[in-house]
Design an enzyme around this catalytic site. Structure first.
Site, PDB file in Angstrom:
ATOM      1  N   LYS B 201     -12.149 -11.500 -46.667  1.00  0.00           N
ATOM      2  CA  LYS B 201     -10.827 -12.139 -46.797  1.00  0.00           C
ATOM      3  C   LYS B 201     -10.734 -13.321 -45.837  1.00  0.00           C
ATOM      4  O   LYS B 201     -11.223 -13.260 -44.716  1.00  0.00           O
ATOM      5  CB  LYS B 201      -9.751 -11.115 -46.448  1.00  0.00           C
ATOM      6  CG  LYS B 201      -8.317 -11.615 -46.595  1.00  0.00           C
ATOM      7  CD  LYS B 201      -7.361 -10.497 -46.165  1.00  0.00           C
ATOM      8  CE  LYS B 201      -5.925 -10.994 -46.042  1.00  0.00           C
ATOM      9  NZ  LYS B 201      -5.339 -11.350 -47.346  1.00  0.00           N
ATOM     10  N   ASN B 290     -17.192  -7.581 -26.474  1.00  0.00           N
ATOM     11  CA  ASN B 290     -17.960  -8.209 -25.405  1.00  0.00           C
ATOM     12  C   ASN B 290     -18.243  -7.170 -24.335  1.00  0.00           C
ATOM     13  O   ASN B 290     -17.317  -6.556 -23.803  1.00  0.00           O
ATOM     14  CB  ASN B 290     -17.202  -9.383 -24.814  1.00  0.00           C
ATOM     15  CG  ASN B 290     -17.031 -10.497 -25.831  1.00  0.00           C
ATOM     16  OD1 ASN B 290     -17.922 -10.735 -26.641  1.00  0.00           O
ATOM     17  ND2 ASN B 290     -15.901 -11.151 -25.809  1.00  0.00           N
ATOM     18  N   ARG B 292     -19.145  -7.164 -21.198  1.00  0.00           N
ATOM     19  CA  ARG B 292     -19.241  -7.737 -19.846  1.00  0.00           C
ATOM     20  C   ARG B 292     -17.834  -7.902 -19.284  1.00  0.00           C
ATOM     21  O   ARG B 292     -16.857  -7.708 -19.990  1.00  0.00           O
ATOM     22  CB  ARG B 292     -19.879  -9.127 -19.943  1.00  0.00           C
ATOM     23  CG  ARG B 292     -19.028 -10.039 -20.825  1.00  0.00           C
ATOM     24  CD  ARG B 292     -19.413 -11.500 -20.759  1.00  0.00           C
ATOM     25  NE  ARG B 292     -18.387 -12.321 -21.376  1.00  0.00           N
ATOM     26  CZ  ARG B 292     -18.334 -12.621 -22.661  1.00  0.00           C
ATOM     27  NH1 ARG B 292     -19.244 -12.170 -23.481  1.00  0.00           N
ATOM     28  NH2 ARG B 292     -17.357 -13.372 -23.146  1.00  0.00           N
TER      29      ARG B 292
END
Lengths: 77, 454
Positions: B201, B290, B292
Protein backbone atom coordinates in the site's frame (compact mmCIF):
# COMPACT_ATOMS: atom_id res chain seq x y z
CA UNK A 1 53.93 23.74 -15.51
CA UNK A 2 50.71 24.11 -13.53
CA UNK A 3 49.39 22.57 -10.35
CA UNK A 4 45.88 21.46 -9.51
CA UNK A 5 45.12 22.37 -5.90
CA UNK A 6 42.49 20.85 -3.65
CA UNK A 7 39.52 23.20 -3.33
CA UNK A 8 38.38 21.57 -0.06
CA UNK A 9 39.73 19.67 2.91
CA UNK A 10 38.81 16.00 3.06
CA UNK A 11 39.70 12.64 1.57
CA UNK A 12 40.92 12.48 -2.03
CA UNK A 13 39.78 9.76 -4.43
CA UNK A 14 41.12 9.11 -7.91
CA UNK A 15 38.04 7.26 -9.18
CA UNK A 16 34.25 7.60 -8.92
CA UNK A 17 33.99 4.35 -6.96
CA UNK A 18 36.39 1.62 -5.84
CA UNK A 19 35.43 -0.70 -8.73
CA UNK A 20 35.97 1.94 -11.43
CA UNK A 21 39.21 3.00 -13.13
CA UNK A 22 40.80 6.32 -12.14
CA UNK A 23 39.45 9.45 -13.84
CA UNK A 24 42.98 10.12 -15.11
CA UNK A 25 46.14 8.04 -15.24
CA UNK A 26 49.60 9.53 -14.77
CA UNK A 27 50.71 10.87 -18.16
CA UNK A 28 47.18 11.60 -19.47
CA UNK A 29 46.29 14.87 -21.18
CA UNK A 30 43.69 17.01 -19.44
CA UNK A 31 41.16 19.49 -20.84
CA UNK A 32 39.85 22.45 -18.86
CA UNK A 33 36.81 21.26 -16.91
CA UNK A 34 37.82 17.57 -16.84
CA UNK A 35 37.09 15.75 -13.59
CA UNK A 36 40.38 14.49 -12.16
CA UNK A 37 39.20 13.23 -8.77
CA UNK A 38 36.75 13.48 -5.89
CA UNK A 39 37.05 15.04 -2.45
CA UNK A 40 34.90 13.56 0.30
CA UNK A 41 34.02 16.17 2.90
CA UNK A 42 31.87 15.06 5.82
CA UNK A 43 30.37 12.19 3.83
CA UNK A 44 29.50 14.34 0.80
CA UNK A 45 31.41 14.03 -2.46
CA UNK A 46 32.69 16.93 -4.59
CA UNK A 47 34.27 16.66 -8.02
CA UNK A 48 37.69 18.21 -8.58
CA UNK A 49 38.00 19.71 -12.07
CA UNK A 50 41.06 20.95 -13.91
CA UNK A 51 40.83 24.69 -14.41
CA UNK A 52 43.24 24.74 -17.34
CA UNK A 53 44.19 22.28 -20.05
CA UNK A 54 47.53 20.51 -19.88
CA UNK A 55 49.46 17.39 -20.75
CA UNK A 56 51.22 14.71 -18.77
CA UNK A 57 49.27 14.88 -15.49
CA UNK A 58 51.25 13.53 -12.54
CA UNK A 59 49.39 12.91 -9.30
CA UNK A 60 51.00 14.06 -6.06
CA UNK A 61 48.08 12.97 -3.86
CA UNK A 62 47.39 9.25 -3.67
CA UNK A 63 43.96 7.65 -3.70
CA UNK A 64 42.30 7.93 -0.25
CA UNK A 65 44.86 10.45 1.02
CA UNK A 66 43.64 12.94 3.60
CA UNK A 67 44.14 16.36 2.02
CA UNK A 68 43.95 19.99 3.15
CA UNK A 69 42.32 22.81 1.16
CA UNK A 70 44.98 24.38 -1.08
CA UNK A 71 47.25 21.33 -1.02
CA UNK A 72 48.56 20.19 -4.42
CA UNK A 73 46.77 17.24 -6.00
CA UNK A 74 48.65 16.98 -9.31
CA UNK A 75 51.20 18.64 -11.61
CA UNK A 76 50.43 19.39 -15.26
CA UNK A 77 52.75 20.32 -18.14
CA UNK B 1 28.81 -4.47 36.56
CA UNK B 2 31.27 -3.68 33.83
CA UNK B 3 34.72 -2.55 34.98
CA UNK B 4 36.42 -1.05 31.95
CA UNK B 5 34.74 0.04 28.73
CA UNK B 6 36.20 0.64 25.28
CA UNK B 7 34.20 3.36 23.53
CA UNK B 8 34.40 2.40 19.85
CA UNK B 9 33.25 5.70 18.44
CA UNK B 10 34.05 9.43 18.24
CA UNK B 11 32.35 12.81 18.44
CA UNK B 12 29.44 13.70 20.66
CA UNK B 13 28.25 10.12 21.18
CA UNK B 14 31.69 9.03 22.44
CA UNK B 15 31.54 11.91 24.94
CA UNK B 16 27.99 10.88 25.93
CA UNK B 17 29.00 7.26 26.55
CA UNK B 18 32.11 8.23 28.53
CA UNK B 19 29.97 10.44 30.77
CA UNK B 20 27.47 7.63 31.43
CA UNK B 21 30.26 5.16 32.19
CA UNK B 22 32.03 7.56 34.55
CA UNK B 23 28.75 8.21 36.37
CA UNK B 24 28.62 4.44 37.00
CA UNK B 25 32.32 4.39 37.99
CA UNK B 26 33.28 2.29 34.97
CA UNK B 27 36.78 3.08 33.66
CA UNK B 28 36.83 4.32 30.06
CA UNK B 29 39.16 3.90 27.10
CA UNK B 30 38.69 6.20 24.11
CA UNK B 31 39.91 5.31 20.63
CA UNK B 32 40.88 7.91 18.06
CA UNK B 33 42.14 8.29 14.54
CA UNK B 34 45.13 10.50 13.73
CA UNK B 35 42.64 13.27 12.85
CA UNK B 36 41.00 13.12 16.28
CA UNK B 37 44.00 13.24 18.64
CA UNK B 38 42.82 16.57 20.11
CA UNK B 39 39.17 15.51 20.42
CA UNK B 40 37.10 16.03 23.53
CA UNK B 41 36.36 12.30 23.94
CA UNK B 42 40.11 11.65 24.05
CA UNK B 43 40.53 14.33 26.73
CA UNK B 44 37.68 13.06 28.89
CA UNK B 45 38.36 9.31 28.85
CA UNK B 46 40.67 7.74 31.43
CA UNK B 47 42.88 6.37 28.64
CA UNK B 48 43.04 6.78 24.88
CA UNK B 49 44.42 4.60 22.08
CA UNK B 50 45.38 5.70 18.56
CA UNK B 51 43.77 3.16 16.22
CA UNK B 52 44.93 4.42 12.85
CA UNK B 53 44.83 7.03 10.09
CA UNK B 54 41.93 9.44 9.46
CA UNK B 55 39.99 7.29 6.97
CA UNK B 56 37.20 5.61 8.97
CA UNK B 57 37.77 2.23 7.37
CA UNK B 58 41.35 2.26 8.65
CA UNK B 59 40.37 3.39 12.16
CA UNK B 60 36.79 3.49 13.50
CA UNK B 61 35.74 0.64 11.17
CA UNK B 62 38.89 -1.40 11.78
CA UNK B 63 37.68 -4.35 13.89
CA UNK B 64 41.18 -5.75 14.47
CA UNK B 65 42.52 -2.40 15.71
CA UNK B 66 39.54 -1.95 18.04
CA UNK B 67 39.83 -5.44 19.52
CA UNK B 68 43.58 -4.97 19.98
CA UNK B 69 42.99 -1.65 21.78
CA UNK B 70 40.48 -3.37 24.08
CA UNK B 71 42.89 -6.24 24.83
CA UNK B 72 45.92 -4.00 25.34
CA UNK B 73 44.10 -1.80 27.85
CA UNK B 74 42.39 -4.62 29.74
CA UNK B 75 38.81 -3.69 28.84
CA UNK B 76 35.97 -6.09 29.60
CA UNK B 77 33.42 -4.44 27.29
CA UNK B 78 32.89 -2.43 24.11
CA UNK B 79 30.20 0.20 23.40
CA UNK B 80 29.75 0.81 19.67
CA UNK B 81 27.72 4.06 19.87
CA UNK B 82 25.77 4.74 16.64
CA UNK B 83 26.98 4.61 13.04
CA UNK B 84 30.35 2.97 12.25
CA UNK B 85 30.11 -0.64 13.58
CA UNK B 86 27.04 -0.19 15.80
CA UNK B 87 24.77 -2.37 13.65
CA UNK B 88 27.41 -4.67 12.26
CA UNK B 89 26.47 -8.21 13.34
CA UNK B 90 29.97 -9.51 12.65
CA UNK B 91 31.43 -6.89 15.00
CA UNK B 92 29.06 -7.90 17.79
CA UNK B 93 30.09 -11.53 17.21
CA UNK B 94 33.80 -10.62 17.10
CA UNK B 95 33.61 -8.70 20.38
CA UNK B 96 31.81 -11.58 22.06
CA UNK B 97 34.19 -14.07 20.46
CA UNK B 98 37.12 -12.17 21.99
CA UNK B 99 35.62 -12.78 25.42
CA UNK B 100 34.35 -9.21 25.82
CA UNK B 101 30.86 -7.86 26.45
CA UNK B 102 29.22 -6.08 23.50
CA UNK B 103 27.01 -3.27 24.82
CA UNK B 104 24.12 -4.03 22.50
CA UNK B 105 22.22 -6.99 21.11
CA UNK B 106 23.65 -10.27 19.83
CA UNK B 107 24.90 -10.63 16.28
CA UNK B 108 21.86 -12.79 15.51
CA UNK B 109 19.43 -10.09 16.67
CA UNK B 110 21.26 -7.45 14.61
CA UNK B 111 21.19 -9.78 11.59
CA UNK B 112 17.48 -10.50 11.90
CA UNK B 113 16.53 -6.83 12.16
CA UNK B 114 19.04 -5.73 9.52
CA UNK B 115 17.34 -7.80 6.82
CA UNK B 116 14.15 -5.97 5.73
CA UNK B 117 12.23 -9.14 4.85
CA UNK B 118 13.07 -11.04 8.04
CA UNK B 119 12.41 -7.93 10.16
CA UNK B 120 9.00 -7.49 8.52
CA UNK B 121 8.22 -11.17 9.13
CA UNK B 122 9.33 -10.97 12.78
CA UNK B 123 7.18 -7.87 13.29
CA UNK B 124 4.15 -9.44 11.65
CA UNK B 125 4.63 -12.61 13.72
CA UNK B 126 4.71 -10.50 16.90
CA UNK B 127 1.41 -8.89 15.90
CA UNK B 128 2.97 -5.56 14.92
CA UNK B 129 1.14 -3.91 12.00
CA UNK B 130 3.30 -3.79 8.87
CA UNK B 131 2.56 -1.76 5.73
CA UNK B 132 -0.38 -3.66 4.19
CA UNK B 133 0.63 -5.74 1.21
CA UNK B 134 1.52 -9.20 0.03
CA UNK B 135 3.24 -11.69 2.31
CA UNK B 136 6.18 -12.19 -0.03
CA UNK B 137 5.84 -12.70 -3.78
CA UNK B 138 2.56 -12.45 -5.65
CA UNK B 139 1.98 -15.34 -8.04
CA UNK B 140 -0.06 -13.91 -10.91
CA UNK B 141 -2.77 -11.33 -11.46
CA UNK B 142 -5.44 -13.31 -9.61
CA UNK B 143 -3.38 -13.45 -6.42
CA UNK B 144 -2.64 -9.75 -6.91
CA UNK B 145 -6.34 -8.89 -7.00
CA UNK B 146 -6.78 -10.78 -3.75
CA UNK B 147 -4.08 -8.66 -2.03
CA UNK B 148 -5.92 -5.52 -3.17
CA UNK B 149 -8.91 -6.38 -1.03
CA UNK B 150 -6.64 -5.72 1.98
CA UNK B 151 -4.64 -2.77 0.72
CA UNK B 152 -7.08 -0.61 -1.24
CA UNK B 153 -5.56 2.04 -3.51
CA UNK B 154 -3.08 3.44 -4.37
CA UNK B 155 -0.67 0.50 -4.30
CA UNK B 156 2.93 0.02 -5.33
CA UNK B 157 3.83 -2.95 -7.49
CA UNK B 158 7.46 -3.63 -6.69
CA UNK B 159 9.99 -5.93 -8.29
CA UNK B 160 11.19 -8.46 -5.70
CA UNK B 161 14.68 -8.16 -7.16
CA UNK B 162 14.53 -4.37 -7.50
CA UNK B 163 15.80 -1.72 -5.16
CA UNK B 164 16.74 1.91 -4.82
CA UNK B 165 13.45 3.03 -6.32
CA UNK B 166 13.85 0.94 -9.49
CA UNK B 167 11.12 -1.43 -10.64
CA UNK B 168 8.22 0.33 -8.91
CA UNK B 169 4.83 1.11 -10.47
CA UNK B 170 1.91 2.80 -8.78
CA UNK B 171 -1.73 1.88 -9.50
CA UNK B 172 -4.66 4.04 -8.42
CA UNK B 173 -7.48 1.74 -9.53
CA UNK B 174 -8.20 -1.88 -10.43
CA UNK B 175 -8.07 -1.00 -14.14
CA UNK B 176 -4.64 0.59 -13.73
CA UNK B 177 -3.54 -2.37 -11.65
CA UNK B 178 -4.62 -4.92 -14.26
CA UNK B 179 -2.76 -3.00 -16.92
CA UNK B 180 0.36 -2.33 -14.86
CA UNK B 181 0.83 -5.78 -13.34
CA UNK B 182 1.82 -7.68 -16.52
CA UNK B 183 3.95 -4.73 -17.65
CA UNK B 184 5.75 -4.67 -14.32
CA UNK B 185 6.30 -8.42 -14.56
CA UNK B 186 7.83 -8.12 -18.04
CA UNK B 187 9.95 -5.14 -16.99
CA UNK B 188 11.23 -6.85 -13.88
CA UNK B 189 12.15 -9.91 -15.92
CA UNK B 190 13.99 -7.78 -18.47
CA UNK B 191 15.72 -5.54 -15.93
CA UNK B 192 16.56 -8.02 -13.17
CA UNK B 193 16.17 -11.43 -14.83
CA UNK B 194 13.46 -12.13 -12.26
CA UNK B 195 9.80 -11.31 -12.84
CA UNK B 196 8.83 -11.72 -9.18
CA UNK B 197 6.59 -8.95 -7.84
CA UNK B 198 5.19 -7.92 -4.49
CA UNK B 199 2.56 -5.39 -3.53
CA UNK B 200 2.55 -2.68 -0.85
CA UNK B 201 0.00 0.00 0.00
CA UNK B 202 1.17 3.55 -0.69
CA UNK B 203 1.20 5.52 2.55
CA UNK B 204 0.76 9.11 1.40
CA UNK B 205 1.44 11.72 4.02
CA UNK B 206 2.93 10.01 7.03
CA UNK B 207 4.75 10.92 10.18
CA UNK B 208 7.88 9.16 11.38
CA UNK B 209 7.20 7.95 14.90
CA UNK B 210 9.51 5.60 16.78
CA UNK B 211 9.34 3.84 20.12
CA UNK B 212 12.29 3.53 22.49
CA UNK B 213 12.61 0.13 24.10
CA UNK B 214 14.87 -1.25 26.82
CA UNK B 215 15.22 -5.01 27.19
CA UNK B 216 17.34 -7.49 29.10
CA UNK B 217 16.96 -10.59 26.93
CA UNK B 218 13.75 -11.76 28.55
CA UNK B 219 11.81 -8.73 29.76
CA UNK B 220 11.24 -5.50 27.84
CA UNK B 221 9.73 -2.08 28.49
CA UNK B 222 9.10 0.98 26.34
CA UNK B 223 10.01 4.58 27.16
CA UNK B 224 7.31 6.06 24.94
CA UNK B 225 7.71 7.53 21.49
CA UNK B 226 9.59 10.20 19.58
CA UNK B 227 8.38 11.97 16.47
CA UNK B 228 11.04 12.68 13.84
CA UNK B 229 9.00 13.84 10.85
CA UNK B 230 11.25 16.78 9.98
CA UNK B 231 13.80 15.19 7.66
CA UNK B 232 16.08 16.32 4.89
CA UNK B 233 17.27 13.63 2.48
CA UNK B 234 15.95 11.05 4.93
CA UNK B 235 18.15 12.50 7.66
CA UNK B 236 16.34 13.63 10.77
CA UNK B 237 17.06 17.23 11.72
CA UNK B 238 14.52 17.93 14.49
CA UNK B 239 13.11 15.33 16.89
CA UNK B 240 10.62 15.59 19.69
CA UNK B 241 8.80 13.64 22.36
CA UNK B 242 6.01 12.91 22.85
CA UNK B 243 4.28 13.05 19.44
CA UNK B 244 1.27 15.32 19.55
CA UNK B 245 -0.33 13.43 16.66
CA UNK B 246 -1.20 10.32 18.70
CA UNK B 247 -4.27 9.78 20.83
CA UNK B 248 -3.58 8.20 24.22
CA UNK B 249 -5.24 4.99 23.08
CA UNK B 250 -3.11 4.72 19.94
CA UNK B 251 0.05 5.67 21.88
CA UNK B 252 -0.48 2.74 24.25
CA UNK B 253 -1.17 0.41 21.30
CA UNK B 254 1.93 1.60 19.44
CA UNK B 255 4.23 1.29 22.44
CA UNK B 256 2.82 -2.12 23.37
CA UNK B 257 3.55 -3.37 19.85
CA UNK B 258 7.21 -2.31 20.17
CA UNK B 259 7.50 -4.17 23.47
CA UNK B 260 5.89 -7.25 21.90
CA UNK B 261 8.47 -7.24 19.12
CA UNK B 262 11.40 -6.74 21.52
CA UNK B 263 10.18 -9.66 23.65
CA UNK B 264 9.50 -11.86 20.62
CA UNK B 265 13.11 -11.54 19.41
CA UNK B 266 14.52 -11.75 22.96
CA UNK B 267 16.09 -8.35 22.49
CA UNK B 268 18.77 -7.06 24.83
CA UNK B 269 19.84 -3.45 25.38
CA UNK B 270 18.39 -0.23 24.01
CA UNK B 271 16.58 -0.33 20.68
CA UNK B 272 14.17 1.67 18.61
CA UNK B 273 11.19 0.39 16.68
CA UNK B 274 10.35 2.75 13.83
CA UNK B 275 6.89 3.29 12.35
CA UNK B 276 5.05 5.34 9.78
CA UNK B 277 1.91 6.93 11.19
CA UNK B 278 -0.87 7.81 8.76
CA UNK B 279 -2.86 10.71 10.29
CA UNK B 280 -5.87 10.30 8.03
CA UNK B 281 -6.32 6.59 8.61
CA UNK B 282 -5.14 6.95 12.25
CA UNK B 283 -2.99 3.85 11.80
CA UNK B 284 0.65 2.99 12.26
CA UNK B 285 2.89 0.61 10.35
CA UNK B 286 6.24 -0.97 11.29
CA UNK B 287 9.20 0.14 9.13
CA UNK B 288 12.28 -1.24 10.88
CA UNK B 289 14.05 -1.74 14.18
CA UNK B 290 17.32 0.00 14.96
CA UNK B 291 19.50 -2.10 17.22
CA UNK B 292 21.57 0.74 18.72
CA UNK B 293 21.34 3.89 20.81
CA UNK B 294 20.05 6.65 18.55
CA UNK B 295 21.20 10.21 18.02
CA UNK B 296 17.87 11.53 19.30
CA UNK B 297 17.78 9.48 22.52
CA UNK B 298 18.07 12.59 24.77
CA UNK B 299 14.48 13.73 24.09
CA UNK B 300 13.28 10.47 25.62
CA UNK B 301 15.66 10.96 28.55
CA UNK B 302 14.23 14.45 29.05
CA UNK B 303 10.58 13.40 29.26
CA UNK B 304 11.10 10.14 31.20
CA UNK B 305 14.08 10.99 33.41
CA UNK B 306 15.75 7.71 32.40
CA UNK B 307 19.47 7.66 31.50
CA UNK B 308 19.26 5.31 28.52
CA UNK B 309 23.01 4.93 28.04
CA UNK B 310 23.51 4.10 31.72
CA UNK B 311 20.73 1.49 31.48
CA UNK B 312 22.45 -0.02 28.43
CA UNK B 313 25.64 -0.37 30.46
CA UNK B 314 23.82 -1.92 33.41
CA UNK B 315 22.06 -4.45 31.18
CA UNK B 316 25.31 -5.32 29.40
CA UNK B 317 26.87 -5.82 32.84
CA UNK B 318 24.34 -8.57 33.52
CA UNK B 319 21.68 -6.72 35.49
CA UNK B 320 18.01 -7.35 34.89
CA UNK B 321 15.83 -4.38 33.92
CA UNK B 322 15.57 -2.14 36.98
CA UNK B 323 12.70 -0.07 35.68
CA UNK B 324 9.14 -1.42 35.58
CA UNK B 325 6.76 -0.30 32.89
CA UNK B 326 4.48 1.25 35.48
CA UNK B 327 7.35 3.47 36.64
CA UNK B 328 7.83 5.05 33.21
CA UNK B 329 5.81 8.21 32.76
CA UNK B 330 5.98 11.22 30.49
CA UNK B 331 6.63 14.65 31.92
CA UNK B 332 6.40 17.69 29.63
CA UNK B 333 7.70 17.99 26.09
CA UNK B 334 11.25 17.84 24.68
CA UNK B 335 12.74 18.91 21.35
CA UNK B 336 16.20 18.16 19.94
CA UNK B 337 17.79 19.92 16.97
CA UNK B 338 20.94 18.72 15.22
CA UNK B 339 23.56 21.41 14.77
CA UNK B 340 25.58 20.30 11.77
CA UNK B 341 28.64 21.92 10.23
CA UNK B 342 26.70 22.75 7.08
CA UNK B 343 25.76 26.01 5.41
CA UNK B 344 21.96 26.18 5.01
CA UNK B 345 22.42 29.17 2.70
CA UNK B 346 24.41 27.02 0.27
CA UNK B 347 22.34 23.86 0.00
CA UNK B 348 23.83 22.52 3.22
CA UNK B 349 27.39 22.36 1.88
CA UNK B 350 29.70 20.87 4.52
CA UNK B 351 31.74 23.40 6.47
CA UNK B 352 34.65 21.94 8.42
CA UNK B 353 36.95 24.39 10.16
CA UNK B 354 38.02 25.83 13.50
CA UNK B 355 35.67 26.81 16.31
CA UNK B 356 36.82 30.40 16.82
CA UNK B 357 34.26 31.22 19.50
CA UNK B 358 31.87 29.12 21.52
CA UNK B 359 29.00 30.24 23.72
CA UNK B 360 26.95 27.32 25.04
CA UNK B 361 23.30 27.86 26.00
CA UNK B 362 22.23 27.00 29.53
CA UNK B 363 19.59 27.63 32.14
CA UNK B 364 16.51 25.57 33.01
CA UNK B 365 15.47 22.82 30.63
CA UNK B 366 18.48 23.13 28.31
CA UNK B 367 20.96 20.36 27.48
CA UNK B 368 23.82 20.63 25.02
CA UNK B 369 25.47 17.35 23.91
CA UNK B 370 28.56 18.11 21.90
CA UNK B 371 32.27 17.52 21.36
CA UNK B 372 32.99 21.20 20.73
CA UNK B 373 35.40 23.44 22.61
CA UNK B 374 36.91 26.75 21.69
CA UNK B 375 39.78 26.24 19.28
CA UNK B 376 38.61 22.76 18.23
CA UNK B 377 39.39 21.98 14.62
CA UNK B 378 36.41 20.13 13.08
CA UNK B 379 37.94 17.47 10.82
CA UNK B 380 36.49 16.95 7.32
CA UNK B 381 36.63 13.15 7.47
CA UNK B 382 33.49 12.26 9.42
CA UNK B 383 29.85 13.24 9.60
CA UNK B 384 28.88 16.85 10.13
CA UNK B 385 27.09 16.58 13.50
CA UNK B 386 28.64 19.09 15.91
CA UNK B 387 26.11 19.29 18.68
CA UNK B 388 22.60 18.43 19.76
CA UNK B 389 20.58 21.08 21.52
CA UNK B 390 17.83 19.56 23.64
CA UNK B 391 15.18 21.64 25.38
CA UNK B 392 12.53 20.44 27.82
CA UNK B 393 9.50 22.35 29.09
CA UNK B 394 6.01 21.75 30.44
CA UNK B 395 4.29 22.05 27.07
CA UNK B 396 5.25 21.88 23.40
CA UNK B 397 4.65 25.61 22.96
CA UNK B 398 6.91 26.36 25.93
CA UNK B 399 9.55 23.99 24.53
CA UNK B 400 9.56 25.88 21.21
CA UNK B 401 9.92 29.19 23.04
CA UNK B 402 12.80 27.71 25.04
CA UNK B 403 14.37 26.38 21.84
CA UNK B 404 14.38 29.87 20.33
CA UNK B 405 15.82 31.32 23.54
CA UNK B 406 18.59 28.69 23.66
CA UNK B 407 19.42 29.02 19.95
CA UNK B 408 19.85 32.76 20.43
CA UNK B 409 22.23 32.11 23.33
CA UNK B 410 24.26 29.67 21.23
CA UNK B 411 27.20 31.06 19.32
CA UNK B 412 29.54 28.89 17.27
CA UNK B 413 32.03 31.28 15.69
CA UNK B 414 34.18 30.42 12.68
CA UNK B 415 31.83 27.80 11.25
CA UNK B 416 28.59 27.76 9.31
CA UNK B 417 25.98 25.66 11.09
CA UNK B 418 22.34 24.68 10.75
CA UNK B 419 21.32 27.09 13.55
CA UNK B 420 19.55 29.51 11.13
CA UNK B 421 17.42 26.63 9.82
CA UNK B 422 16.12 25.88 13.31
CA UNK B 423 15.34 29.52 14.11
CA UNK B 424 13.32 29.67 10.89
CA UNK B 425 11.55 26.37 11.57
CA UNK B 426 10.72 27.34 15.16
CA UNK B 427 8.95 30.43 13.81
CA UNK B 428 7.03 28.56 11.09
CA UNK B 429 3.25 28.23 11.67
CA UNK B 430 3.12 24.62 10.41
CA UNK B 431 5.94 23.55 12.73
CA UNK B 432 4.36 25.39 15.63
CA UNK B 433 1.07 23.65 14.92
CA UNK B 434 2.88 20.31 14.54
CA UNK B 435 1.26 19.98 11.12
CA UNK B 436 4.09 18.20 9.29
CA UNK B 437 4.94 14.91 7.61
CA UNK B 438 8.14 13.22 6.44
CA UNK B 439 8.26 15.03 3.10
CA UNK B 440 7.18 18.42 4.45
CA UNK B 441 10.66 19.83 5.08
CA UNK B 442 11.91 19.17 1.53
CA UNK B 443 9.13 21.36 0.12
CA UNK B 444 9.61 24.00 2.82
CA UNK B 445 13.33 24.22 1.99
CA UNK B 446 12.57 24.94 -1.67
CA UNK B 447 10.01 27.63 -0.76
CA UNK B 448 12.26 29.20 1.88
CA UNK B 449 15.62 28.94 0.11
CA UNK B 450 15.80 32.72 -0.29
CA UNK B 451 15.10 33.35 3.39
CA UNK B 452 17.83 30.90 4.45
CA UNK B 453 20.30 32.46 2.01
CA UNK B 454 19.59 35.96 3.42
Amino acid sequence: MAQILSPLPGTFYRSASPDQPPYKADGDAVSAGDVIGLIEVMKSFHEVRAETAGTNIRFIADNEDPIMAGAPIADLD
Amino acid sequence: MLKKLLVANRGEIAVRIIRAAQDLEIATVAVYSAADAESLHVQLADEAVNIGPPAAKKSYLNVEALLKAARDTGCDSVHPGYGFLAENAAFSDAVTGAGLVFVGPSGDAIRMMGDKVSARSAAAAAGVPVVPGSTGRVEGLGAGRHVLTETGFPVMIKAAAGGGGRGIRIANSLAEFEQAFPQAEAEALAAFGDGGLYIEKVIGKARHIEVQVLADGSDAIHCYERECSLQRRRQKVWEEAPSRALSDRLREELCASAVALAKAVKYSGAGTVEYLYDDEADRFYFIEMNTRIQVEHPVTEAITGIDLVAEMLRIAGGEKLRIRQGDVSVKGHAIEVRLNAEDPAKEFAPFPGQVAELRIPGGPGVRFDSMLYQGYQVPPFYDSLLAKLIVHAETRDAAIARLIRALNELKIGGLKTTKPLFLALAADPAVRAGDVHTRWLEGWLIENAAALAG
